[in-house]
Design a protein around this motif. Sequence first.
Motif, PDB file in Angstrom:
ATOM      1  N   TYR A 104     -20.178   7.643  34.531  1.00  0.00           N
ATOM      2  CA  TYR A 104     -21.522   6.971  33.917  1.00  0.00           C
ATOM      3  C   TYR A 104     -21.145   6.035  32.762  1.00  0.00           C
ATOM      4  CZ  TYR A 104     -24.834   9.684  36.505  1.00  0.00           C
ATOM      5  OH  TYR A 104     -25.773  10.240  37.525  1.00  0.00           O
ATOM      6  N   THR A 105     -20.237   6.400  31.843  1.00  0.00           N
ATOM      7  CA  THR A 105     -19.789   5.435  30.828  1.00  0.00           C
ATOM      8  C   THR A 105     -19.231   4.113  31.414  1.00  0.00           C
ATOM      9  OG1 THR A 105     -19.384   7.254  29.401  1.00  0.00           O
ATOM     10  CG2 THR A 105     -18.214   5.283  28.818  1.00  0.00           C
ATOM     11  N   ASN A 107     -20.085   2.810  34.167  1.00  0.00           N
ATOM     12  CA  ASN A 107     -21.220   1.994  34.816  1.00  0.00           C
ATOM     13  C   ASN A 107     -22.093   1.429  33.875  1.00  0.00           C
ATOM     14  OD1 ASN A 107     -21.453   2.149  38.215  1.00  0.00           O
ATOM     15  ND2 ASN A 107     -20.382   3.736  37.304  1.00  0.00           N
ATOM     16  N   GLY A 108     -21.750   1.682  32.475  1.00  0.00           N
ATOM     17  CA  GLY A 108     -22.624   1.185  31.210  1.00  0.00           C
ATOM     18  C   GLY A 108     -23.673   2.300  30.850  1.00  0.00           C
ATOM     19  N   ARG A 110     -24.925   5.244  28.172  1.00  0.00           N
ATOM     20  CA  ARG A 110     -24.473   5.936  26.952  1.00  0.00           C
ATOM     21  C   ARG A 110     -24.693   7.536  27.394  1.00  0.00           C
ATOM     22  NH1 ARG A 110     -27.455   7.819  22.854  1.00  0.00           N
ATOM     23  NH2 ARG A 110     -29.382   6.601  23.590  1.00  0.00           N
ATOM     24  N   ARG A 137     -28.960   3.922  30.313  1.00  0.00           N
ATOM     25  CA  ARG A 137     -28.689   2.620  30.490  1.00  0.00           C
ATOM     26  C   ARG A 137     -29.885   1.810  30.288  1.00  0.00           C
ATOM     27  NH1 ARG A 137     -25.479   0.465  35.392  1.00  0.00           N
ATOM     28  NH2 ARG A 137     -27.780   1.033  36.559  1.00  0.00           N
ATOM     29  N   GLU A 138     -30.098   1.083  29.217  1.00  0.00           N
ATOM     30  CA  GLU A 138     -31.634   0.536  28.879  1.00  0.00           C
ATOM     31  C   GLU A 138     -32.709   1.355  29.011  1.00  0.00           C
ATOM     32  OE1 GLU A 138     -31.156  -3.012  31.664  1.00  0.00           O
ATOM     33  OE2 GLU A 138     -29.702  -3.914  30.412  1.00  0.00           O
TER      34      GLU A 138
END
Length: 220
Positions: A104-105, A107-108, A110, A137-138
């Motif tokens: 996940y990290t 892929n952007g 947190r 993410r966002e």
Amino acid sequence: MIAAAVLAQVLTPRELMARTAASMDLQKIIPQNFGTWTLVPSISPVTPTEPEGYVQPDRFSAKIYSQEVARGYSDGRGNIVMLLVAYGPVQNYRLKSHRPEICYTANGFRVSDKYKSQISYRDGAEPIKLTRLTTQRETRLEPVSYWMRVGNDIATGPVESQIIRLKYGLHGMIPDGALVRVSTIGLSPEASFALQDKFIRDLLAAIPPEELKFFIGTPG
């Protein structure tokens, strides 16, 4: 020095546990529909996107084909659970890049609120140890639950995985490994983990008994 070299040679793991799983086809073993859950072909879980993110194959990795299943399921009530199962003939091959903290990290996302938990999947059975964490993410909030099988044991993180690998190594065994990961979107972490627990129980109940060991090892 000679004695040390001989001892190292004697203690070098040689027997590949993966041979017992060589004929498995996860695409067939993991059902597309079970309980109230139905496959949603248009939904795919987060997976490593960069080839260099994978652990490089070693001399054992080419002996038996590694497998990966990534699917989305609906419970018929508008809730979606995403499942990823990754298998490697050597415990770290194709699995390191799939660990949520890394995947996940990369892929952007947190990653936060990581903690250990467990789930009782069947009456009278030993609970499965797992790790829970929250990724974001966002505006996309995606709570995740996962566990790793190393040989016949369950590990909740890389340190525990290494300890288990060393245990098998002392017996001359090279453990295979599997990572089972579920995640959800659109729900709070608390609601997500409750839904994920139901999904895990329903999934394991639908797996043929003779294949269940692949997912949860041998408890006890």
